[in-house]
Design a protein around this motif. Structure first.
Motif, mmCIF file in Angstrom:
data_model
loop_
_atom_site.group_PDB
_atom_site.id
_atom_site.type_symbol
_atom_site.label_atom_id
_atom_site.label_comp_id
_atom_site.label_asym_id
_atom_site.label_seq_id
_atom_site.Cartn_x
_atom_site.Cartn_y
_atom_site.Cartn_z
ATOM 1 N N VAL A 17 3.079 2.589 2.931
ATOM 2 C CA VAL A 17 2.483 2.655 4.265
ATOM 3 C C VAL A 17 2.164 1.264 4.816
ATOM 4 C CG1 VAL A 17 1.597 4.993 4.009
ATOM 5 C CG2 VAL A 17 0.173 3.051 3.306
ATOM 6 N N ALA A 18 2.190 0.243 3.980
ATOM 7 C CA ALA A 18 1.943 -1.124 4.451
ATOM 8 C C ALA A 18 2.504 -2.101 3.435
ATOM 9 C CB ALA A 18 0.451 -1.371 4.641
ATOM 10 N N PRO A 40 -4.870 4.810 0.516
ATOM 11 C CA PRO A 40 -3.718 4.286 -0.223
ATOM 12 C C PRO A 40 -4.085 3.560 -1.518
ATOM 13 C CG PRO A 40 -3.756 3.445 2.049
ATOM 14 C CD PRO A 40 -5.038 4.170 1.812
ATOM 15 N N TRP A 41 -3.143 3.555 -2.433
ATOM 16 C CA TRP A 41 -3.185 2.734 -3.625
ATOM 17 C C TRP A 41 -2.579 1.386 -3.239
ATOM 18 C CZ3 TRP A 41 -3.844 4.644 -8.936
ATOM 19 C CH2 TRP A 41 -4.226 5.984 -8.988
ATOM 20 N N ALA A 101 0.863 -1.187 0.000
ATOM 21 C CA ALA A 101 0.000 0.000 0.000
ATOM 22 C C ALA A 101 0.894 1.231 0.000
ATOM 23 C CB ALA A 101 -0.899 -0.005 1.235
ATOM 24 N N ARG A 102 0.570 2.183 -0.880
ATOM 25 C CA ARG A 102 1.351 3.424 -0.960
ATOM 26 C C ARG A 102 0.399 4.610 -0.901
ATOM 27 N NH1 ARG A 102 6.658 2.243 -2.058
ATOM 28 N NH2 ARG A 102 7.186 4.397 -2.452
ATOM 29 N N ARG A 103 0.732 5.561 -0.039
ATOM 30 C CA ARG A 103 -0.060 6.791 0.062
ATOM 31 C C ARG A 103 0.552 7.808 -0.894
ATOM 32 N NH1 ARG A 103 -3.834 7.394 3.189
ATOM 33 N NH2 ARG A 103 -3.083 6.046 4.856
ATOM 34 N N GLU A 136 -1.452 11.968 -8.306
ATOM 35 C CA GLU A 136 -2.004 10.648 -8.623
ATOM 36 C C GLU A 136 -1.626 10.164 -10.019
ATOM 37 O OE1 GLU A 136 -4.519 12.631 -5.517
ATOM 38 O OE2 GLU A 136 -3.794 13.248 -7.491
ATOM 39 N N ASP A 137 -1.659 11.050 -11.011
ATOM 40 C CA ASP A 137 -1.319 10.632 -12.379
ATOM 41 C C ASP A 137 0.148 10.207 -12.481
ATOM 42 O OD1 ASP A 137 -3.900 11.102 -13.225
ATOM 43 O OD2 ASP A 137 -3.450 13.068 -14.095
#
Length: 189
Positions: free
Chosen positions: A98-99, A62-63, A20-22, A28-29
């Motif tokens: 982040v995870a 997160p993505w 997971a990445r914030r 975002e693009d």
């Protein structure tokens, strides 16, 4: 979240990595371009079985990146690869991990269900029982309804035709249903 520790896996177990990445608002693009680049590089790496990118459920969330490898050796080779290093050399500083969750063998399959995604994977013997409960009715049904129509085909061809049907039904129907049905047993509080 740290990498799950204490997971014993055989050398041949598949490895699934969820990251997971914030991403900073407004970037975002650029992040999506970077993510597609690293996932593309991973997909070209020997032993990769697939990748995925999940957009956030809501703004600011997160993505999620998914990387799936044939075994621990393939995964380790990817982790130390120049292609991966080159992708991280292009990080622009507007997103941060982040995870991270690394799953081995069938743990990755159980983690893709709604119930399993939020929990520590069940014991391997429980995964084997739950998988059997999900696979048995699918196999019996396929043998009763489909196999008679394929009786004239060689066994190998019959198997090659049935395998993706059973695998798809297992992934999208059997395992999610059994995981919901057995959730208290598989994932005790």
């Amino acid at each position: 979240m740290a990498v799950l520790e204490g997971l014993e896996s055989a050398a041949g177990d598949e490895v699934t990595l969820f990251v997971a990445r914030r991403v900073d608002p407004g970037h975002e693009d650029a992040f999506e371009t970077w993510a597609r680049g690293i996932l593309g590089a991973a997909a070209d790496h020997p032993g990769n079985l697939g990748t995925g990118l999940l957009r956030p459920a809501e703004p600011g969330a997160p993505w999620h990146l998914l990387l799936h490898f044939r075994d621990a050796d393939s995964f380790g080779a990817w982790q130390g690869s120049p292609a991966r290093a080159a992708c991280f050399a292009r990080v622009d500083g507007h997103h941060v991990e982040v995870a991270r969750r690394e799953l081995h063998g069938m743990e990755g399959w159980f983690a893709t269900t709604a119930t399993g995604a939020r929990r520590t994977p069940p014991a391997r013997w429980k995964m084997a029982v739950a998988s059997t409960v999900a696979i048995a009715p699918l196999t019996i049904t396929a043998n009763l309804l489909v196999t008679p129509h394929l009786a004239g085909l060689p066994v190998v061809l019959r198997s090659l035709l049935l395998a993706p049907v059973i695998s798809s039904l297992m992934t999208y129907l059997g395992l999610p249903a059994v995981t919901r049905l057995l959730r208290r047993w598989l994932f005790p509080a």
